[in-house]
Design an enzyme around this catalytic site. Structure first.
Site, PDB file in Angstrom:
ATOM      1  N   LYS A  10      10.545  11.485  22.423  1.00  0.00           N
ATOM      2  CA  LYS A  10      10.627  10.555  23.554  1.00  0.00           C
ATOM      3  C   LYS A  10       9.240  10.327  24.182  1.00  0.00           C
ATOM      4  O   LYS A  10       8.269  11.024  23.836  1.00  0.00           O
ATOM      5  CB  LYS A  10      11.616  11.124  24.582  1.00  0.00           C
ATOM      6  CG  LYS A  10      13.073  11.146  24.090  1.00  0.00           C
ATOM      7  CD  LYS A  10      13.973  11.799  25.152  1.00  0.00           C
ATOM      8  CE  LYS A  10      15.438  11.724  24.784  1.00  0.00           C
ATOM      9  NZ  LYS A  10      16.286  12.414  25.812  1.00  0.00           N
ATOM     10  N   TYR A  50      22.069   4.353  24.444  1.00  0.00           N
ATOM     11  CA  TYR A  50      22.812   5.192  25.387  1.00  0.00           C
ATOM     12  C   TYR A  50      24.131   4.553  25.832  1.00  0.00           C
ATOM     13  O   TYR A  50      24.638   4.872  26.914  1.00  0.00           O
ATOM     14  CB  TYR A  50      21.930   5.522  26.594  1.00  0.00           C
ATOM     15  CG  TYR A  50      20.934   6.637  26.333  1.00  0.00           C
ATOM     16  CD1 TYR A  50      21.349   7.860  25.782  1.00  0.00           C
ATOM     17  CD2 TYR A  50      19.585   6.497  26.649  1.00  0.00           C
ATOM     18  CE1 TYR A  50      20.442   8.886  25.546  1.00  0.00           C
ATOM     19  CE2 TYR A  50      18.677   7.529  26.420  1.00  0.00           C
ATOM     20  CZ  TYR A  50      19.113   8.718  25.868  1.00  0.00           C
ATOM     21  OH  TYR A  50      18.218   9.744  25.647  1.00  0.00           O
ATOM     22  N   PHE A  58      23.319   8.291  35.922  1.00  0.00           N
ATOM     23  CA  PHE A  58      21.968   8.452  35.375  1.00  0.00           C
ATOM     24  C   PHE A  58      21.630   7.434  34.282  1.00  0.00           C
ATOM     25  O   PHE A  58      20.567   7.493  33.696  1.00  0.00           O
ATOM     26  CB  PHE A  58      21.770   9.892  34.853  1.00  0.00           C
ATOM     27  CG  PHE A  58      22.802  10.345  33.843  1.00  0.00           C
ATOM     28  CD1 PHE A  58      22.656  10.071  32.484  1.00  0.00           C
ATOM     29  CD2 PHE A  58      23.920  11.063  34.250  1.00  0.00           C
ATOM     30  CE1 PHE A  58      23.595  10.501  31.564  1.00  0.00           C
ATOM     31  CE2 PHE A  58      24.875  11.494  33.329  1.00  0.00           C
ATOM     32  CZ  PHE A  58      24.707  11.212  31.973  1.00  0.00           C
ATOM     33  N   THR A  92      20.469  20.325  26.892  1.00  0.00           N
ATOM     34  CA  THR A  92      19.971  19.024  27.371  1.00  0.00           C
ATOM     35  C   THR A  92      18.862  19.142  28.412  1.00  0.00           C
ATOM     36  O   THR A  92      17.857  18.429  28.340  1.00  0.00           O
ATOM     37  CB  THR A  92      21.157  18.208  27.963  1.00  0.00           C
ATOM     38  OG1 THR A  92      22.141  18.051  26.939  1.00  0.00           O
ATOM     39  CG2 THR A  92      20.699  16.848  28.450  1.00  0.00           C
ATOM     40  N   ASN A 113      13.117  15.403  28.691  1.00  0.00           N
ATOM     41  CA  ASN A 113      13.474  16.530  27.817  1.00  0.00           C
ATOM     42  C   ASN A 113      12.970  16.356  26.377  1.00  0.00           C
ATOM     43  O   ASN A 113      13.503  16.931  25.437  1.00  0.00           O
ATOM     44  CB  ASN A 113      14.980  16.806  27.889  1.00  0.00           C
ATOM     45  CG  ASN A 113      15.811  15.587  27.502  1.00  0.00           C
ATOM     46  OD1 ASN A 113      15.274  14.577  27.069  1.00  0.00           O
ATOM     47  ND2 ASN A 113      17.112  15.688  27.653  1.00  0.00           N
ATOM     48  N   HIS A 116      15.247  13.446  21.372  1.00  0.00           N
ATOM     49  CA  HIS A 116      16.654  13.062  21.185  1.00  0.00           C
ATOM     50  C   HIS A 116      17.098  13.455  19.785  1.00  0.00           C
ATOM     51  O   HIS A 116      16.322  13.327  18.836  1.00  0.00           O
ATOM     52  CB  HIS A 116      16.833  11.545  21.329  1.00  0.00           C
ATOM     53  CG  HIS A 116      18.165  11.088  20.796  1.00  0.00           C
ATOM     54  ND1 HIS A 116      19.320  11.228  21.510  1.00  0.00           N
ATOM     55  CD2 HIS A 116      18.519  10.578  19.593  1.00  0.00           C
ATOM     56  CE1 HIS A 116      20.338  10.800  20.769  1.00  0.00           C
ATOM     57  NE2 HIS A 116      19.874  10.394  19.599  1.00  0.00           N
ATOM     58  N   GLU A 127      23.295   5.292  15.569  1.00  0.00           N
ATOM     59  CA  GLU A 127      21.923   5.309  16.085  1.00  0.00           C
ATOM     60  C   GLU A 127      20.907   4.982  14.988  1.00  0.00           C
ATOM     61  O   GLU A 127      19.944   4.246  15.233  1.00  0.00           O
ATOM     62  CB  GLU A 127      21.617   6.698  16.675  1.00  0.00           C
ATOM     63  CG  GLU A 127      22.420   6.968  17.947  1.00  0.00           C
ATOM     64  CD  GLU A 127      22.366   8.432  18.385  1.00  0.00           C
ATOM     65  OE1 GLU A 127      21.687   9.245  17.719  1.00  0.00           O
ATOM     66  OE2 GLU A 127      23.008   8.750  19.394  1.00  0.00           O
TER      67      GLU A 127
HETATM   68  P1  ATP Z   1      19.938  12.989  24.132  1.00  0.00           P
HETATM   69  O1  ATP Z   1      21.153  12.109  23.899  1.00  0.00           O
HETATM   70  O2  ATP Z   1      18.870  12.315  24.957  1.00  0.00           O
HETATM   71  O3  ATP Z   1      19.459  13.596  22.871  1.00  0.00           O
HETATM   72  P2  ATP Z   1      21.676  15.095  24.895  1.00  0.00           P
HETATM   73  O4  ATP Z   1      22.541  14.643  23.762  1.00  0.00           O
HETATM   74  O5  ATP Z   1      21.282  16.537  24.942  1.00  0.00           O
HETATM   75  O6  ATP Z   1      20.371  14.240  25.007  1.00  0.00           O
HETATM   76  P3  ATP Z   1      23.388  13.556  26.615  1.00  0.00           P
HETATM   77  O7  ATP Z   1      24.590  14.161  27.242  1.00  0.00           O
HETATM   78  O8  ATP Z   1      23.571  12.629  25.462  1.00  0.00           O
HETATM   79  O9  ATP Z   1      22.380  14.736  26.262  1.00  0.00           O
HETATM   80  O10 ATP Z   1      22.601  12.794  27.764  1.00  0.00           O
HETATM   81  C1  ATP Z   1      21.610  11.820  27.481  1.00  0.00           C
HETATM   82  C2  ATP Z   1      20.461  11.982  28.452  1.00  0.00           C
HETATM   83  O11 ATP Z   1      20.947  11.746  29.775  1.00  0.00           O
HETATM   84  C3  ATP Z   1      19.896  13.395  28.473  1.00  0.00           C
HETATM   85  O12 ATP Z   1      18.808  13.498  27.578  1.00  0.00           O
HETATM   86  C4  ATP Z   1      19.483  13.592  29.930  1.00  0.00           C
HETATM   87  O13 ATP Z   1      18.162  13.119  30.117  1.00  0.00           O
HETATM   88  C5  ATP Z   1      20.396  12.663  30.706  1.00  0.00           C
HETATM   89  N1  ATP Z   1      21.524  13.340  31.350  1.00  0.00           N
HETATM   90  C6  ATP Z   1      22.639  13.827  30.734  1.00  0.00           C
HETATM   91  N2  ATP Z   1      23.482  14.368  31.623  1.00  0.00           N
HETATM   92  C7  ATP Z   1      22.913  14.208  32.834  1.00  0.00           C
HETATM   93  C8  ATP Z   1      23.289  14.548  34.170  1.00  0.00           C
HETATM   94  N3  ATP Z   1      24.437  15.167  34.436  1.00  0.00           N
HETATM   95  N4  ATP Z   1      22.421  14.251  35.169  1.00  0.00           N
HETATM   96  C9  ATP Z   1      21.259  13.619  34.900  1.00  0.00           C
HETATM   97  N5  ATP Z   1      20.843  13.258  33.674  1.00  0.00           N
HETATM   98  C10 ATP Z   1      21.647  13.542  32.654  1.00  0.00           C
HETATM   99 MG    MG Z   2      23.088  12.643  23.465  1.00  0.00          MG
END
Ligand code: ATP
Ligand code: MG
Length: 148
Positions: A10, A50, A58, A92, A113, A116, A127
């Site tokens: 990212k 997303y 968020f 995450t 973070n 992805h 994706e």
């Molecule tokens: P990614 O999809 O980015 O690889 P992930 O699969 O670990 O991350 P997801 O649940 O898909 O996590 O969430 C996507 C992104 O949204 C996360 O990378 C994080 O930045 C953000 N995010 C997820 N949950 C929350 C939350 N409860 N509050 C704030 N931000 C969140």
């Molecule tokens: Mg995810």
């Protein structure tokens, strides 16, 4: 047939010069890069990426983040690559992620973070299709394939 996943370093990973560090971990694990693109994600593409989070509070923040600067998008292949790469990424949020994982070793943030990774074969297929044309994913053998 190998499993496939979409990995994205990212914008914070690029800005923090962590591309090499992150790719090195996947290479050492024995996973195979079959596509890679250094690119700017548009807000429209980030919204598609997303889509499962649309409507959450968020959503706008993560769309803005993914599209705020260049990223490195990759397809990784290998047996159980989705499970393996998710474990290597860590939880995450950086503050929850275990030491030894990418997020656990390099960040504390909820939003920033670094990386992805697809979370299921269905999301990987969706994706990968957003970022790569079929002909951009290369089919080749690695000499150590039977050993790792
Ligand atoms: P990614 O999809 O980015 O690889 P992930 O699969 O670990 O991350 P997801 O649940 O898909 O996590 O969430 C996507 C992104 O949204 C996360 O990378 C994080 O930045 C953000 N995010 C997820 N949950 C929350 C939350 N409860 N509050 C704030 N931000 C969140
Ligand atoms: Mg995810």
């Amino acid at each position: 047939m190998n499993d496939k996943t979409l990995i994205i370093i990212k914008p914070d990973g690029v800005q923090r010069r962590m591309i090499g560090e992150i790719i090195a971990r996947f290479e050492k694990k024995g996973l195979k890069i079959t596509a890679a693109k250094f690119m700017q994600v548009s807000p429209e593409l980030a919204q598609k990426h997303y889509a499962v989070h649309k409507g959450k509070d968020f959503f706008d923040r993560i769309v803005k983040y993914l599209s705020c600067g260049p990223v490195l998008a990759m397809v990784l292949e290998g047996p159980k690559v989705i499970e393996i790469s998710r474990k290597m990424m860590g939880a995450t949020f950086g503050y929850n992620a275990e030491p030894g994982t990418i997020r656990g070793d390099f960040g504390t943030s909820q939003t920033f973070n670094l990386i992805h990774g697809s979370d299921s074969p269905q999301s990987a297929e969706y994706e990968i299709g957003l970022y790569f044309k079929p002909e951009e994913i290369l089919n080749y053998q690695m000499p150590d394939q039977t050993w790792v």
